[in-house]
Design an enzyme around this catalytic site. Sequence first.
Site, PDB file in Angstrom:
ATOM      1  N   LYS A 276      -3.154  -3.611  -3.328  1.00  0.00           N
ATOM      2  CA  LYS A 276      -2.995  -2.954  -2.031  1.00  0.00           C
ATOM      3  C   LYS A 276      -3.209  -1.444  -2.183  1.00  0.00           C
ATOM      4  O   LYS A 276      -2.815  -0.862  -3.195  1.00  0.00           O
ATOM      5  CB  LYS A 276      -1.595  -3.263  -1.493  1.00  0.00           C
ATOM      6  CG  LYS A 276      -1.320  -2.793  -0.083  1.00  0.00           C
ATOM      7  CD  LYS A 276       0.047  -3.289   0.377  1.00  0.00           C
ATOM      8  CE  LYS A 276       0.401  -2.797   1.762  1.00  0.00           C
ATOM      9  NZ  LYS A 276       1.701  -3.330   2.236  1.00  0.00           N
TER      10      LYS A 276
ATOM     11  N   SER B 201       2.035  -5.559   6.609  1.00  0.00           N
ATOM     12  CA  SER B 201       1.098  -4.469   6.464  1.00  0.00           C
ATOM     13  C   SER B 201       0.050  -4.751   5.384  1.00  0.00           C
ATOM     14  O   SER B 201      -0.946  -4.061   5.289  1.00  0.00           O
ATOM     15  CB  SER B 201       1.865  -3.188   6.086  1.00  0.00           C
ATOM     16  OG  SER B 201       2.458  -3.311   4.798  1.00  0.00           O
TER      17      SER B 201
ATOM     18  N   SER C 106       5.996  -7.614   5.099  1.00  0.00           N
ATOM     19  CA  SER C 106       4.585  -7.305   4.881  1.00  0.00           C
ATOM     20  C   SER C 106       3.889  -8.090   3.790  1.00  0.00           C
ATOM     21  O   SER C 106       2.676  -7.966   3.624  1.00  0.00           O
ATOM     22  CB  SER C 106       4.427  -5.804   4.611  1.00  0.00           C
ATOM     23  OG  SER C 106       4.827  -5.063   5.726  1.00  0.00           O
TER      24      SER C 106
END
Length: 468
Positions: free
Chosen positions: A83, A156, A180
């Site tokens: 990420k 997210s 997330s």
Amino acid sequence: MAHADDLSYLELTEVAELIRSRQLSSVEVTEAILGRISVLDPGLRSYAHVSSEAALLAAKTADAEIGRGHYRGPLHGVPVAVKDLCFTTDAPTASGGIVHAGYLATHDATVVSRLRDAGGVIVGKLRMTEGAFTHHHPDLPTPVNPWDPGTWSGVSSSGSGVATAAGLCFGALGTDTGGSIRLPSAMNGVTGLKPTWGRVSRYGVTALAETMDHIGPITRSAKDCAAMLTVLAGVDVNDPTSSLLPVPDYLGELRLQRPPRVGVDRTLMETFDEPTCQMLEGVLQVVRELGWPVVEVETPDLPAVANDWAPMCAVETAHEHKDTYPDRAGEYGPALRDLIELGLSIPVVTYQEMLLRRAAFTGRLRRLFTAVDLLLVPGTGFASPTLELMGELGTNEALLSALLTPTAPFDMSGSPTITLPGGLTDRGTPLGFQLVGREFDEALVLQAGHAYQSVTAFHRAHPTLNDG
């Protein structure tokens, strides 16, 4: 070169065995994945940065080491992605925004170092919402759900969920502050593990709210999550909040020692929509067939705790952005800017009241786990929402509360959870559920997830994509 279609939907541990046994080389697998990214990702928009040269160099190194008999374990030579809030020295870390666009860290995040040390081939950085909150920055691309472009891809860790589901990596790092890891896993039909807070180091990872931030893997199976967590977990001198507890061999100890007691709150279930409830009933049927006792429980008030999450997160987020906000407020998207403003407006007494409620909730949850081993809840508060519905997220408080009820409370408590695919909607989009465990009992959570996936095939379903 290996054909991407033959590889793309294999589990991480399956492709790892092909590389270990030298039926395939890491270079062949990496070239196939990079080729698939080049064809599919312009439409899916899951990658913020693709590290083709570095990935191929790492793959060549892996092949050479394996050829010499130096095998580092089940991530060795396998393409994975991280990420875009994990610091990397060889690729920029923008954390989903433009304030830090182009930032090149002077050190890798601990989780990135551990992936590299395990021989993982990092193929790139994955897109995410701005600052790991609820919305993508308006000036940046939004990842597209590979099952249906009109369906939400989750937040997210949106890019992590999309890339793993679409066969653009074999595993990814996500983070979870209010859901997330779990939301993108449920939305994209993949498996995600949120470890206990402190089980995985947060050093070198951009924070949203440090006391609730968790880092964990998003993969295709519980077995793959176990492989990644074994590498990621453990004490880190650079993170004083990382746990001193020893790290079990999660991958080597996937067999359940006894049937776990599964807690179900029927009153809570009534608050979820019909497709979600039907999915949960199907999960319970499998659980009973496995011989696991089902215990009806009363959970602590999850909706009330979820309602405290946003203001508590806001206070911590305001602290995290003190060096750039309000000085560079114009570079922020509206959702993250509003969150910071909320945090700056909350009185100290109000925040203390929320802290006390959080502590009380965590204590009540611990007592609940004296009666059960696992708690069954959905991966999200409503089934596979469309983009049209999620467009209301910033203005519809009831929608945000429903979304966060089965996720955010377990960030407040720091509890480990695994999200597993549990079915499909009438539109053919994924549904997911969670098994929540006791603190630092990731081993049982993974064992239960693996046992469920050993008798079901939901995790082996994948989207149909036109790869040309």
